[in-house]
Design a protein around this motif. Structure first.
Motif, PDB file in Angstrom:
ATOM      1  N   ARG A  62       0.824  -1.221   0.000  1.00  0.00           N
ATOM      2  CA  ARG A  62       0.000   0.000   0.000  1.00  0.00           C
ATOM      3  C   ARG A  62       0.854   1.266   0.000  1.00  0.00           C
ATOM      4  NH1 ARG A  62      -4.383  -2.036   3.969  1.00  0.00           N
ATOM      5  NH2 ARG A  62      -6.051  -2.491   2.511  1.00  0.00           N
ATOM      6  N   ARG A  63       1.847   1.301   0.873  1.00  0.00           N
ATOM      7  CA  ARG A  63       2.659   2.509   1.053  1.00  0.00           C
ATOM      8  C   ARG A  63       3.350   2.927  -0.242  1.00  0.00           C
ATOM      9  NH1 ARG A  63       7.482   2.079   4.221  1.00  0.00           N
ATOM     10  NH2 ARG A  63       6.652   0.053   4.810  1.00  0.00           N
ATOM     11  N   PHE A  64       3.800   1.944  -1.019  1.00  0.00           N
ATOM     12  CA  PHE A  64       4.537   2.248  -2.238  1.00  0.00           C
ATOM     13  C   PHE A  64       3.711   2.021  -3.502  1.00  0.00           C
ATOM     14  CE2 PHE A  64       7.861   1.494   0.922  1.00  0.00           C
ATOM     15  CZ  PHE A  64       8.597   2.666   0.780  1.00  0.00           C
ATOM     16  N   ASP A  65       2.407   1.774  -3.340  1.00  0.00           N
ATOM     17  CA  ASP A  65       1.499   1.569  -4.472  1.00  0.00           C
ATOM     18  C   ASP A  65       2.070   0.530  -5.438  1.00  0.00           C
ATOM     19  OD1 ASP A  65      -0.750   1.880  -6.075  1.00  0.00           O
ATOM     20  OD2 ASP A  65       0.114   3.568  -7.186  1.00  0.00           O
ATOM     21  N   ILE A  66       2.325  -0.661  -4.905  1.00  0.00           N
ATOM     22  CA  ILE A  66       2.915  -1.762  -5.674  1.00  0.00           C
ATOM     23  C   ILE A  66       1.806  -2.658  -6.218  1.00  0.00           C
ATOM     24  CG2 ILE A  66       4.404  -3.801  -5.536  1.00  0.00           C
ATOM     25  CD1 ILE A  66       5.939  -2.374  -3.272  1.00  0.00           C
ATOM     26  N   GLN A  67       1.885  -2.955  -7.510  1.00  0.00           N
ATOM     27  CA  GLN A  67       0.942  -3.873  -8.139  1.00  0.00           C
ATOM     28  C   GLN A  67       1.337  -5.298  -7.758  1.00  0.00           C
ATOM     29  OE1 GLN A  67       1.551  -2.972 -12.261  1.00  0.00           O
ATOM     30  NE2 GLN A  67       0.816  -0.874 -12.055  1.00  0.00           N
ATOM     31  N   ALA A  68       0.392  -6.073  -7.258  1.00  0.00           N
ATOM     32  CA  ALA A  68       0.687  -7.429  -6.784  1.00  0.00           C
ATOM     33  C   ALA A  68       0.353  -8.464  -7.844  1.00  0.00           C
ATOM     34  CB  ALA A  68      -0.094  -7.720  -5.505  1.00  0.00           C
ATOM     35  N   GLY A  69       1.294  -9.355  -8.073  1.00  0.00           N
ATOM     36  CA  GLY A  69       1.097 -10.513  -8.926  1.00  0.00           C
ATOM     37  C   GLY A  69       1.396 -11.756  -8.105  1.00  0.00           C
ATOM     38  N   VAL A  70       0.535 -12.751  -8.203  1.00  0.00           N
ATOM     39  CA  VAL A  70       0.686 -13.979  -7.425  1.00  0.00           C
ATOM     40  C   VAL A  70       0.947 -15.148  -8.371  1.00  0.00           C
ATOM     41  CG1 VAL A  70      -0.458 -15.588  -5.849  1.00  0.00           C
ATOM     42  CG2 VAL A  70      -0.814 -13.116  -5.582  1.00  0.00           C
ATOM     43  N   ASN A  98      -8.789  -9.534   1.653  1.00  0.00           N
ATOM     44  CA  ASN A  98      -9.383  -8.884   2.823  1.00  0.00           C
ATOM     45  C   ASN A  98      -8.854  -7.470   3.036  1.00  0.00           C
ATOM     46  OD1 ASN A  98     -10.919 -11.174   3.307  1.00  0.00           O
ATOM     47  ND2 ASN A  98      -9.440 -12.026   4.750  1.00  0.00           N
ATOM     48  N   SER A  99      -7.689  -7.183   2.455  1.00  0.00           N
ATOM     49  CA  SER A  99      -7.103  -5.847   2.558  1.00  0.00           C
ATOM     50  C   SER A  99      -7.500  -4.966   1.376  1.00  0.00           C
ATOM     51  CB  SER A  99      -5.579  -5.950   2.636  1.00  0.00           C
ATOM     52  OG  SER A  99      -5.185  -6.699   3.765  1.00  0.00           O
ATOM     53  N   GLY A 100      -8.274  -5.533   0.449  1.00  0.00           N
ATOM     54  CA  GLY A 100      -8.717  -4.763  -0.712  1.00  0.00           C
ATOM     55  C   GLY A 100      -7.609  -4.479  -1.710  1.00  0.00           C
ATOM     56  N   ILE A 101      -6.602  -5.336  -1.758  1.00  0.00           N
ATOM     57  CA  ILE A 101      -5.481  -5.149  -2.685  1.00  0.00           C
ATOM     58  C   ILE A 101      -5.719  -5.986  -3.935  1.00  0.00           C
ATOM     59  CG2 ILE A 101      -3.011  -5.536  -3.040  1.00  0.00           C
ATOM     60  CD1 ILE A 101      -2.642  -4.896  -0.048  1.00  0.00           C
ATOM     61  N   ASP A 102      -5.841  -5.305  -5.071  1.00  0.00           N
ATOM     62  CA  ASP A 102      -6.020  -5.997  -6.343  1.00  0.00           C
ATOM     63  C   ASP A 102      -4.771  -6.810  -6.667  1.00  0.00           C
ATOM     64  OD1 ASP A 102      -8.520  -4.864  -6.679  1.00  0.00           O
ATOM     65  OD2 ASP A 102      -7.778  -3.233  -7.947  1.00  0.00           O
ATOM     66  N   PHE A 103      -4.980  -7.943  -7.328  1.00  0.00           N
ATOM     67  CA  PHE A 103      -3.863  -8.775  -7.731  1.00  0.00           C
ATOM     68  C   PHE A 103      -4.202  -9.512  -9.012  1.00  0.00           C
ATOM     69  CE2 PHE A 103      -6.490 -11.378  -4.976  1.00  0.00           C
ATOM     70  CZ  PHE A 103      -6.536 -12.617  -5.597  1.00  0.00           C
ATOM     71  N   THR A 104      -3.161  -9.895  -9.721  1.00  0.00           N
ATOM     72  CA  THR A 104      -3.290 -10.769 -10.875  1.00  0.00           C
ATOM     73  C   THR A 104      -2.606 -12.091 -10.519  1.00  0.00           C
ATOM     74  OG1 THR A 104      -1.256  -9.933 -11.860  1.00  0.00           O
ATOM     75  CG2 THR A 104      -3.332  -8.880 -12.549  1.00  0.00           C
ATOM     76  N   VAL A 105      -2.877 -13.105 -11.315  1.00  0.00           N
ATOM     77  CA  VAL A 105      -2.295 -14.418 -11.098  1.00  0.00           C
ATOM     78  C   VAL A 105      -1.524 -14.817 -12.349  1.00  0.00           C
ATOM     79  CG1 VAL A 105      -2.888 -16.890 -10.901  1.00  0.00           C
ATOM     80  CG2 VAL A 105      -3.989 -15.203  -9.409  1.00  0.00           C
ATOM     81  N   THR A 106      -0.342 -15.381 -12.134  1.00  0.00           N
ATOM     82  CA  THR A 106       0.421 -15.992 -13.219  1.00  0.00           C
ATOM     83  C   THR A 106       0.502 -17.482 -12.936  1.00  0.00           C
ATOM     84  OG1 THR A 106       1.728 -13.999 -13.606  1.00  0.00           O
ATOM     85  CG2 THR A 106       2.638 -16.070 -14.418  1.00  0.00           C
ATOM     86  N   THR A 107       0.123 -18.274 -13.915  1.00  0.00           N
ATOM     87  CA  THR A 107       0.103 -19.729 -13.788  1.00  0.00           C
ATOM     88  C   THR A 107       1.086 -20.346 -14.768  1.00  0.00           C
ATOM     89  OG1 THR A 107      -2.218 -19.680 -13.160  1.00  0.00           O
ATOM     90  CG2 THR A 107      -1.383 -21.766 -14.009  1.00  0.00           C
ATOM     91  N   VAL A 108       2.007 -21.147 -14.248  1.00  0.00           N
ATOM     92  CA  VAL A 108       2.889 -21.919 -15.116  1.00  0.00           C
ATOM     93  C   VAL A 108       2.079 -23.111 -15.612  1.00  0.00           C
ATOM     94  CG1 VAL A 108       5.009 -23.279 -15.281  1.00  0.00           C
ATOM     95  CG2 VAL A 108       4.977 -21.175 -13.917  1.00  0.00           C
ATOM     96  N   GLY A 126     -14.272 -16.099  -7.027  1.00  0.00           N
ATOM     97  CA  GLY A 126     -14.719 -15.814  -5.669  1.00  0.00           C
ATOM     98  C   GLY A 126     -13.937 -14.706  -4.989  1.00  0.00           C
ATOM     99  N   PHE A 127     -12.917 -14.178  -5.647  1.00  0.00           N
ATOM    100  CA  PHE A 127     -12.094 -13.097  -5.101  1.00  0.00           C
ATOM    101  C   PHE A 127     -12.356 -11.824  -5.889  1.00  0.00           C
ATOM    102  CE2 PHE A 127      -9.813 -16.935  -3.936  1.00  0.00           C
ATOM    103  CZ  PHE A 127      -9.419 -16.678  -2.628  1.00  0.00           C
ATOM    104  N   SER A 128     -12.923 -10.830  -5.232  1.00  0.00           N
ATOM    105  CA  SER A 128     -13.239  -9.578  -5.923  1.00  0.00           C
ATOM    106  C   SER A 128     -11.991  -8.817  -6.345  1.00  0.00           C
ATOM    107  CB  SER A 128     -14.116  -8.694  -5.040  1.00  0.00           C
ATOM    108  OG  SER A 128     -13.414  -8.312  -3.875  1.00  0.00           O
ATOM    109  N   CYS A 129     -10.861  -9.081  -5.726  1.00  0.00           N
ATOM    110  CA  CYS A 129      -9.621  -8.365  -6.053  1.00  0.00           C
ATOM    111  C   CYS A 129      -8.784  -9.067  -7.116  1.00  0.00           C
ATOM    112  CB  CYS A 129      -8.794  -8.156  -4.784  1.00  0.00           C
ATOM    113  SG  CYS A 129      -9.553  -7.003  -3.626  1.00  0.00           S
ATOM    114  N   ALA A 130      -9.198 -10.256  -7.564  1.00  0.00           N
ATOM    115  CA  ALA A 130      -8.474 -10.969  -8.622  1.00  0.00           C
ATOM    116  C   ALA A 130      -8.842 -10.345  -9.958  1.00  0.00           C
ATOM    117  CB  ALA A 130      -8.825 -12.451  -8.609  1.00  0.00           C
ATOM    118  N   LEU A 131      -7.869  -9.701 -10.598  1.00  0.00           N
ATOM    119  CA  LEU A 131      -8.149  -8.957 -11.826  1.00  0.00           C
ATOM    120  C   LEU A 131      -7.876  -9.717 -13.104  1.00  0.00           C
ATOM    121  CD1 LEU A 131      -6.756  -5.425 -10.910  1.00  0.00           C
ATOM    122  CD2 LEU A 131      -9.080  -6.316 -10.649  1.00  0.00           C
ATOM    123  N   GLY A 132      -7.068 -10.770 -13.058  1.00  0.00           N
ATOM    124  CA  GLY A 132      -6.761 -11.471 -14.296  1.00  0.00           C
ATOM    125  C   GLY A 132      -5.812 -12.628 -14.080  1.00  0.00           C
ATOM    126  N   ILE A 133      -5.662 -13.413 -15.136  1.00  0.00           N
ATOM    127  CA  ILE A 133      -4.797 -14.588 -15.125  1.00  0.00           C
ATOM    128  C   ILE A 133      -3.867 -14.505 -16.326  1.00  0.00           C
ATOM    129  CG2 ILE A 133      -4.695 -17.107 -15.215  1.00  0.00           C
ATOM    130  CD1 ILE A 133      -7.638 -17.135 -14.340  1.00  0.00           C
TER     131      ILE A 133
END
Length: 182
Positions: A62-70, A98-108, A126-133
């Motif tokens: 949050r502090r550094f406005d980092i885009q999260a990828g999982v 639960n923290s309202g942080i948007d994330f994308t997913v990368t799948t091998v 089921g995750f409102s913050c999951a933006l893409g795969i």
């Protein structure tokens, strides 16, 4: 590296990845602070397996406005067999959610998970913050070869992606949830 592009006229993106970045959160924080200091308009992303996401990691993101990828190879059983630590990974994903942080997913994509990609879409719906795969075909080098991982053949890949896309279309037609569409 950030200093080398200091003063660049184009907007830059800095991606923090490799192993698991949150093993060394102080380095993640140092890198993010350097980017924000030298290139305030830059975007920053982090690629994580989410197993070490905690309150401090959420604060840093949050502090550094980092885009999260999982990095996530499938539902819990597939994740456990593919990479292990599925309980910690899904706990981290839930913490992002639960923290309202948007994330994308990368799948091998491997022969092991290609036919279950549609179930990953259903899980992520089921995750409102999951933006893409994003799909990352396995590269047959290093650990993949040592661990006996196989690439899917062309037909498996086509069928797996076709079913995934049909499921994604069905999910995205729902008024309640969209994955990968804003």
């Amino acid at each position: 590296a950030v200093s080398l592009v200091s003063g660049a006229k184009e907007k830059i993106h800095v991606q923090i990845s490799g192993g698991e970045p949150f093993l060394v959160p102080e380095l993640v924080e140092h890198a993010a602070a350097k980017v924000r200091s030298d290139q305030p308009e830059a975007t920053i992303g982090i690629q994580t397996n989410a197993s070490l996401i905690n309150a401090d990691a959420v604060d840093l993101i949050r502090r550094f406005d980092i885009q999260a990828g999982v990095s996530l190879d499938g539902e819990p059983l597939i994740q456990e067999q593919a990479r292990g630590c599925s309980q910690a990974v899904f706990k981290g994903i839930c913490m992002l959610e639960n923290s309202g942080i948007d994330f994308t997913v990368t799948t091998v994509v491997t022969a092991f998970n290609v036919t279950a990609l549609h179930r990953l879409v259903l899980l992520l719906s089921g995750f409102s913050c999951a933006l893409g795969i994003g799909l990352d075909p396995v590269v047959m080098k290093g650990d993949a070869v040592r661990n006996g991982i196989c690439a899917p053949d062309k037909d498996m890949m086509a069928k797996g992606i076709e079913l995934m896309m049909k499921t994604l279309d069905r999910v995205n037609r729902s008024e309640e949830r969209r994955v990968g569409k804003e």
